[in-house]
Design a protein around this motif. Structure first.
Motif, mmCIF file in Angstrom:
data_model
loop_
_atom_site.group_PDB
_atom_site.id
_atom_site.type_symbol
_atom_site.label_atom_id
_atom_site.label_comp_id
_atom_site.label_asym_id
_atom_site.label_seq_id
_atom_site.Cartn_x
_atom_site.Cartn_y
_atom_site.Cartn_z
ATOM 1 N N ASP A 58 45.780 -36.686 -54.930
ATOM 2 C CA ASP A 58 46.832 -37.754 -54.867
ATOM 3 C C ASP A 58 48.262 -36.522 -54.791
ATOM 4 O O ASP A 58 48.758 -37.095 -54.316
ATOM 5 N N LEU A 59 48.534 -35.415 -55.484
ATOM 6 C CA LEU A 59 49.622 -35.106 -55.291
ATOM 7 C C LEU A 59 49.984 -34.526 -53.486
ATOM 8 O O LEU A 59 50.229 -34.261 -53.312
ATOM 9 N N MET A 60 48.359 -34.199 -53.117
ATOM 10 C CA MET A 60 48.456 -33.349 -51.691
ATOM 11 C C MET A 60 48.739 -34.304 -50.824
ATOM 12 O O MET A 60 50.065 -34.270 -49.870
ATOM 13 N N ALA A 61 48.378 -36.193 -51.180
ATOM 14 C CA ALA A 61 48.708 -37.266 -50.350
ATOM 15 C C ALA A 61 50.589 -37.017 -50.090
ATOM 16 O O ALA A 61 51.077 -37.536 -49.216
ATOM 17 N N ILE A 62 50.901 -36.493 -51.629
ATOM 18 C CA ILE A 62 52.313 -36.761 -51.834
ATOM 19 C C ILE A 62 52.762 -36.277 -51.123
ATOM 20 O O ILE A 62 53.996 -36.042 -50.635
ATOM 21 N N LEU A 63 52.365 -35.098 -50.988
ATOM 22 C CA LEU A 63 53.117 -33.428 -50.485
ATOM 23 C C LEU A 63 53.228 -33.841 -48.578
ATOM 24 O O LEU A 63 54.038 -33.372 -48.768
ATOM 25 N N ALA A 64 52.277 -34.374 -48.772
ATOM 26 C CA ALA A 64 52.180 -34.597 -47.050
ATOM 27 C C ALA A 64 52.545 -36.087 -46.622
ATOM 28 O O ALA A 64 53.632 -35.212 -45.448
ATOM 29 N N MET A 65 53.110 -36.711 -47.390
ATOM 30 C CA MET A 65 54.383 -37.676 -47.162
ATOM 31 C C MET A 65 55.694 -37.401 -46.971
ATOM 32 O O MET A 65 56.702 -38.129 -46.032
ATOM 33 N N ILE A 66 56.548 -36.150 -47.704
ATOM 34 C CA ILE A 66 57.496 -35.933 -47.771
ATOM 35 C C ILE A 66 58.249 -34.464 -47.102
ATOM 36 O O ILE A 66 58.587 -33.619 -47.321
ATOM 37 N N SER A 67 56.495 -34.427 -46.458
ATOM 38 C CA SER A 67 57.000 -32.630 -46.202
ATOM 39 C C SER A 67 57.812 -32.157 -44.901
ATOM 40 O O SER A 67 58.440 -31.039 -45.047
ATOM 41 N N ASN A 68 58.563 -33.509 -44.812
ATOM 42 C CA ASN A 68 60.053 -33.030 -44.004
ATOM 43 C C ASN A 68 61.339 -32.718 -44.866
ATOM 44 O O ASN A 68 62.157 -31.657 -44.038
ATOM 45 N N GLN A 69 60.860 -32.958 -46.263
ATOM 46 C CA GLN A 69 61.962 -32.415 -47.137
ATOM 47 C C GLN A 69 61.426 -31.410 -47.261
ATOM 48 O O GLN A 69 62.153 -30.867 -48.647
ATOM 49 N N LEU A 70 60.106 -30.483 -47.583
ATOM 50 C CA LEU A 70 59.697 -29.659 -48.497
ATOM 51 C C LEU A 70 60.013 -27.791 -47.584
ATOM 52 O O LEU A 70 60.233 -28.268 -46.696
ATOM 53 N N TRP A 71 60.146 -27.204 -48.698
ATOM 54 C CA TRP A 71 61.089 -25.852 -48.706
ATOM 55 C C TRP A 71 61.301 -25.340 -49.766
ATOM 56 O O TRP A 71 60.746 -25.822 -50.957
ATOM 57 N N ILE A 72 59.796 -23.840 -50.138
ATOM 58 C CA ILE A 72 59.682 -23.127 -50.617
ATOM 59 C C ILE A 72 60.096 -21.764 -51.037
ATOM 60 O O ILE A 72 60.171 -21.393 -49.203
#
Length: 484
Positions: A58-72
Motif C-alpha cells: 500500500d505504501l509503495m503504491a502511494i509513493l509511486a503515485m506521487i513520485s513526481n513530487q518526491l525528493w530525498i
C-alpha cells in the motif's frame, strides 16, 4: 513638483506574520501531495522492510503515485544505506529463532517420549508411531511458519539485485535524490549543528546524547530540505515516523503538526509552508486525496511499527534481539494487561519480577510454583490472588503456563541469566503491554498530575482507569518516564 507614487503594500489579514498558527486542512494536504515537495525520511523508507506485505504494498503504491513530487535529501540516502542491513536482519532473525525454537521443542518432546517409554519398557511400532507423529507435527508447523513468513514478512538476501524494495524504489526515486554538502562546508555545518543543539533549536537537539549514529543527522536533513525548498519555491511535506518533540508541536499529548520554529524558519528562508505527516496518516489521506485503495490494517500496522521503533530507539539492546527471543505475533503487540505486583507499590519492580521469574527456572508444576510464590511473598495469602499476580510473567513474555506447568520462555531465560536485565524488561514491557507506548507519549506533554487526571477521565481504549494508572506506575518504576 511630482509626488512619487506610494508603493502599494499587500493587504494584511489575521494570519499575516503569524502563518505558522494556521491549522493545515485536508485541501492543504491534497495540494502539497500533488504539487509540493514530498520528503520521506530515513525510517519511512527502512520501514518498507519492517511492514508486512499488505502495508508495504500500500505504501509503495502511494509513493509511486506521487513520485513526481518526491525528493530525498542526501543525508536520508546516506542513512538508508547505512541501516539497510539491520532492517533486513529483523525478519530474518525472528524467523530463524522461531524455527530453532521449534526444532528444540521437537527434540525435547522426543526425549520426553523416550523417558516415558523407558519407564514402561515400551518399544516397537507404538513407540515409532508416536515419534513419527511428533516429527510430522513439528515439520508441518515449521513449514507453516516458513510459508507465512515468506508471504507476510520481508526476507531477502543482502544482494541488492534480489531486493524487491530496492527494485520498486529505484525508479520511483530516480533523479529525485539531493546532492551531498560541499566538503568545504562540513566543518561550519557541524559547528552550526552543535550550536543549535546546545541552544535547543530544532530539529536535532533531542539527539544530542545519541549513543549510536550521527547526532547532527537531523539538522543535515533539515538544512538540505530548506535549500531545496529555496531553490524550487514550493511547499514541503515531510513524511516521518519520528515522534521526538524537536520535530512536532504537541498539545495534550497529541501531535498537532510541525514545530512552529520549523515553520517560521522555512517561511523566512524559502517563503514556503511546511507540513508533516506520519506514515499511518499518509495512508489515511491517500484514500481520499489520492483516491488510492488502502487497507485499514495497513494504517494500523504503520502506526504500530512507528510507535514501537520510536519508543525503543534509546536502547542499546536492539528490538531485534528481544523480538527474536519473544515470538510475538503482530496482532498481539500491545495487547497484554498487567496485575499488581506481590510487593507493595514502593517495592523494586525489577527485583520483584526477577524473583518471580527465578521461581520458574526449574519448570515446576503450577501448584509447586504457587507454593514457592506464596512463601517468597507471604503477604499474598489467597491462592487465587497469587495466581492472578503471577500472570505478570505471562504478560511480559517471560514465562508460559501449559498443561499445569510453568516454564520460562527464551526471553525469560535470557532475563534470568542476565541477573534481571532492565533494558530487556523495558523493551518487553513497551512491546507487549496495552497502552504503554501511548501513555509514555502522553507523559512527555503533560505534568504527572494532569496525566493522572486524564487517565482517570478517559483511559486508552480497551483499558480501565485503574489499569491505565497501573501502567503509568510501571512506566515510572522502570524509568521509562520520570516519576513525579
Amino acid at each position: 513638483m511630482t509626488v512619487p507614487a506610494r508603493q502599494s503594500r499587500p493587504p494584511r489579514g489575521l494570519y499575516h506574520g503569524y502563518e505558522e498558527y494556521k491549522t493545515a486542512s485536508a485541501d492543504d494536504y491534497g495540494r502539497v501531495l500533488t504539487e509540493g515537495l514530498v520528503v520521506p525520511d530515513t525510517n519511512t523508507l527502512l520501514n518498507l522492510y519492517r511492514y508486512n506485505k499488505r502495508t508495504r504494498s500500500d505504501l509503495m503504491a502511494i509513493l509511486a503515485m506521487i513520485s513526481n513530487q518526491l525528493w530525498i535529501p542526501h543525508q536520508v540516502q546516506h542513512e538508508f544505506w547505512q541501516n539497510r542491513k539491520n532492517a533486513l536482519r529483523d525478519s530474518k532473525d525472528i524467523y530463524t529463532r522461531t524455527v530453532d525454537d521449534l526444532r528444540s521443542l521437537q527434540l525435547k518432546s522426543i526425549e520426553a517420549v523416550n523417558r516415558w517409554s523407558n519407564r514402561l519398557a515400551l518399544s516397537g511400532d507404538n513407540l515409532d508411531s508416536i515419534r513419527d507423529s511428533l516429527k510430522r507435527g513439528f515439520e508441518q508447523a515449521i513449514n507453516k511458519v516458513d510459508k507465512l513468513t515468506r508471504a507476510e514478512a520481508f526476507i531477502a538476501s543482502e544482494d541488492t539485485n534480489d531486493d524487491p524494495v530496492l527494485t520498486a524504489l529505484e525508479p520511483i526515486l530516480h533523479g529525485r535524490v539531493g546532492a551531498a554538502f560541499d566538503a568545504s562546508e562540513i566543518d561550519s555545518l557541524l559547528a552550526e549543528a552543535e550550536r543549535r543543539s546546545r541552544e535547543k533549536i530544532p530539529p536535532g537537539y533531542e539527539d544530542r546524547d545519541k549513543k549510536n549514529g550521527f547526532p547532527a543527522g537531523d539538522y543535515f536533513v533539515w538544512e538540505q530540505i530548506i535549500r531545496e525548498a529555496e531553490r524550487r519555491r514550493i511547499d514541503v511535506l515531510i513524511i516521518t515516523g519520528d515522534t521526538k518533540k524537536d520535530w512536532w508541536e504537541e498539545e495534550n499529548g497529541q501531535k498537532k503538526g510541525p514545530r512552529l520554529d520549523l515553520v517560521r524558519e522555512l517561511r523566512k528562508r524559502a517563503q514556503t509552508r511546511l507540513f508533516m505527516l506520519r506514515p499511518e496518516v499518509l495512508l489515511q489521506y491517500a484514500k481520499t486525496v489520492l483516491n488510492v485503495e488502502v487497507s485499514d490494517k495497513s494504517v494500523e500496522e504503520a502506526g504500530r511499527v512507528d510507535r514501537l521503533r520510536a519508543a525503543l530507539e534509546w536502547s542499546s539492546l536492539s528490538v531485534r534481539e528481544v523480538a527474536a527471543l519473544d515470538n510475538l505475533s503482530d496482532e498481539a503487540v500491545g495487547s497484554f494487561l498487567l496485575a499488581k505486583l506481590p510487593r507493595d507499590e514502593n517495592g523494586d519492580y525489577l527485583e520483584t519480577i526477577f524473583d518471580m521469574a527465578q521461581l520458574a527456572s526449574s519448570s515446576p508444576r503450577l501448584d509447586a510454583y504457587l507454593d514457592a510464590f506464596q512463601a517468597r511473598f507471604p503477604n499474598i495469602s489467597l491462592r487465587s490472588e497469587a495466581r492472578r499476580r503471577m500472570r505478570n510473567l505471562e504478560s511480559l513474555g517471560l514465562a508460559s503456563i501449559a498443561k499445569n506447568q510453568v516454564r520460562l520462555t527464551p526471553l525469560g531465560e535470557r532475563f534470568v541469566a542476565d541477573g534481571g536485565n532492565l533494558e530487556l524488561l523495558k523493551i518487553s514491557f513497551l512491546r507487549r503491554i496495552a497502552g504503554a507506548v501511548g501513555i509514555r507519549e502522553m507523559a512527555q506533554a503533560n505534568s504527572r498530575s494532569e496525566l493522572r487526571a486524564r487517565l482517570r477521565k478517559a483511559p486508552p481504549q480497551g483499558m480501565s482507569a485503574t489499569q491505565a494508572l497501573l501502567t503509568l506506575r510501571w512506566l515510572e518504576q522502570l524509568d521509562l518516564i520520570v516519576s513525579s
